[in-house]
Design a protein around this motif. Structure first.
Motif, PDB file in Angstrom:
ATOM      1  N   VAL A   1       0.864  -1.183   0.000  1.00 24.66           N
ATOM      2  CA  VAL A   1       0.000   0.000   0.000  1.00 24.66           C
ATOM      3  C   VAL A   1       0.899   1.232   0.000  1.00 24.66           C
ATOM      4  O   VAL A   1       1.822   1.333   0.808  1.00 24.66           O
ATOM      5  CB  VAL A   1      -0.925   0.017   1.236  1.00 24.66           C
ATOM      6  CG1 VAL A   1      -1.761   1.271   1.270  1.00 24.66           C
ATOM      7  CG2 VAL A   1      -1.796  -1.226   1.268  1.00 24.66           C
TER       8      VAL A   1
ATOM      9  N   ARG B   1       1.200   5.248   0.607  1.00 23.67           N
ATOM     10  CA  ARG B   1       0.512   6.307   1.341  1.00 23.67           C
ATOM     11  C   ARG B   1       1.373   7.565   1.355  1.00 23.67           C
ATOM     12  O   ARG B   1       2.596   7.485   1.383  1.00 23.67           O
ATOM     13  CB  ARG B   1       0.280   5.902   2.793  1.00 23.67           C
ATOM     14  CG  ARG B   1      -0.638   4.742   2.973  1.00 23.67           C
ATOM     15  CD  ARG B   1      -1.147   4.697   4.412  1.00 23.67           C
ATOM     16  NE  ARG B   1      -1.820   3.454   4.699  1.00 23.67           N
ATOM     17  CZ  ARG B   1      -3.034   3.138   4.298  1.00 23.67           C
ATOM     18  NH1 ARG B   1      -3.719   3.965   3.566  1.00 23.67           N
ATOM     19  NH2 ARG B   1      -3.582   1.970   4.605  1.00 23.67           N
TER      20      ARG B   1
ATOM     21  N   ASP C   1      -2.387  11.736  -5.168  1.00 21.38           N
ATOM     22  CA  ASP C   1      -3.491  11.012  -4.542  1.00 21.38           C
ATOM     23  C   ASP C   1      -4.211  10.124  -5.556  1.00 21.38           C
ATOM     24  O   ASP C   1      -4.505   8.961  -5.273  1.00 21.38           O
ATOM     25  CB  ASP C   1      -4.468  11.993  -3.892  1.00 21.38           C
ATOM     26  CG  ASP C   1      -5.577  11.284  -3.155  1.00 21.38           C
ATOM     27  OD1 ASP C   1      -5.274  10.474  -2.253  1.00 21.38           O
ATOM     28  OD2 ASP C   1      -6.754  11.533  -3.488  1.00 21.38           O
ATOM     29  N   ASN C   2      -4.475  10.659  -6.741  1.00 23.51           N
ATOM     30  CA  ASN C   2      -5.137   9.870  -7.783  1.00 23.51           C
ATOM     31  C   ASN C   2      -4.294   8.664  -8.202  1.00 23.51           C
ATOM     32  O   ASN C   2      -4.813   7.557  -8.362  1.00 23.51           O
ATOM     33  CB  ASN C   2      -5.444  10.738  -9.004  1.00 23.51           C
ATOM     34  CG  ASN C   2      -6.508  11.767  -8.738  1.00 23.51           C
ATOM     35  OD1 ASN C   2      -7.310  11.631  -7.817  1.00 23.51           O
ATOM     36  ND2 ASN C   2      -6.510  12.825  -9.520  1.00 23.51           N
TER      37      ASN C   2
ATOM     38  N   SER D   1      -4.181   6.022  -5.372  1.00 24.14           N
ATOM     39  CA  SER D   1      -5.444   5.277  -5.311  1.00 24.14           C
ATOM     40  C   SER D   1      -5.491   4.206  -6.393  1.00 24.14           C
ATOM     41  O   SER D   1      -5.872   3.065  -6.134  1.00 24.14           O
ATOM     42  CB  SER D   1      -6.635   6.230  -5.470  1.00 24.14           C
ATOM     43  OG  SER D   1      -6.711   7.096  -4.383  1.00 24.14           O
ATOM     44  N   LEU D   2      -5.097   4.575  -7.594  1.00 19.69           N
ATOM     45  CA  LEU D   2      -5.093   3.613  -8.698  1.00 19.69           C
ATOM     46  C   LEU D   2      -4.115   2.479  -8.433  1.00 19.69           C
ATOM     47  O   LEU D   2      -4.464   1.302  -8.550  1.00 19.69           O
ATOM     48  CB  LEU D   2      -4.748   4.304 -10.018  1.00 19.69           C
ATOM     49  CG  LEU D   2      -4.557   3.368 -11.213  1.00 19.69           C
ATOM     50  CD1 LEU D   2      -5.828   2.589 -11.515  1.00 19.69           C
ATOM     51  CD2 LEU D   2      -4.089   4.151 -12.422  1.00 19.69           C
TER      52      LEU D   2
ATOM     53  N   ASN E   1      -2.908   1.429  -5.603  1.00 22.27           N
ATOM     54  CA  ASN E   1      -3.364   0.604  -4.483  1.00 22.27           C
ATOM     55  C   ASN E   1      -4.500  -0.323  -4.898  1.00 22.27           C
ATOM     56  O   ASN E   1      -4.541  -1.487  -4.487  1.00 22.27           O
ATOM     57  CB  ASN E   1      -3.770   1.484  -3.303  1.00 22.27           C
ATOM     58  CG  ASN E   1      -2.577   2.112  -2.625  1.00 22.27           C
ATOM     59  OD1 ASN E   1      -1.460   1.600  -2.694  1.00 22.27           O
ATOM     60  ND2 ASN E   1      -2.781   3.230  -1.976  1.00 22.27           N
ATOM     61  N   ARG E   2      -5.431   0.165  -5.731  1.00 24.41           N
ATOM     62  CA  ARG E   2      -6.503  -0.714  -6.232  1.00 24.41           C
ATOM     63  C   ARG E   2      -5.927  -1.841  -7.073  1.00 24.41           C
ATOM     64  O   ARG E   2      -6.319  -3.002  -6.931  1.00 24.41           O
ATOM     65  CB  ARG E   2      -7.513   0.089  -7.055  1.00 24.41           C
ATOM     66  CG  ARG E   2      -8.516   0.854  -6.248  1.00 24.41           C
ATOM     67  CD  ARG E   2      -9.676   1.380  -7.096  1.00 24.41           C
ATOM     68  NE  ARG E   2      -9.285   2.028  -8.335  1.00 24.41           N
ATOM     69  CZ  ARG E   2      -8.957   3.306  -8.453  1.00 24.41           C
ATOM     70  NH1 ARG E   2      -8.969   4.098  -7.404  1.00 24.41           N
ATOM     71  NH2 ARG E   2      -8.635   3.816  -9.626  1.00 24.41           N
TER      72      ARG E   2
END
Length: 91
Positions: free
Chosen positions: A35, A37, A73-74, A77-78, A80-81
């Motif tokens: 992950v 962050r 951030d975008n 998020s991608l 991590n997904r």
């Protein structure tokens, strides 16, 4: 629902060669999944900029900085997904 390999490859192709603002991201392992962050200092800087934006507005330099954090951030998020989806597929 996990991404197919073709969908994964399309999404990877959309990422930039490198994320902006080097040193703004930390890598953690949670339940066997990598992950990414934002560092606490990065999160605090974003909060500071958002507060200033509400109260007094931002300079063009600060707007550019905040936009860079939004891009990070975008991308996080991608990534991590995708990481979670790949881990589910492998398990």
């Amino acid at each position: 629902m996990p991404l197919t390999l073709a969908q994964f490859m399309l999404e990877i192709g959309k990422l930039p060669n490198s994320l902006p603002l080097e040193g703004a991201v930390n890598i953690e392992l949670q339940e066997g999944v990598l992950v990414l962050r934002a560092l606490k200092a990065t999160q605090e800087q974003v909060e500071k900029l958002l507060q200033k934006q509400k109260i007094a507005g931002l300079s063009s330099t600060e707007k550019t900085e905040l936009d860079g954090y939004e891009k990070i951030d975008n991308h996080l998020s991608l990534i991590n997904r995708l990481s979670r989806n790949l881990t589910q597929i492998q398990n």
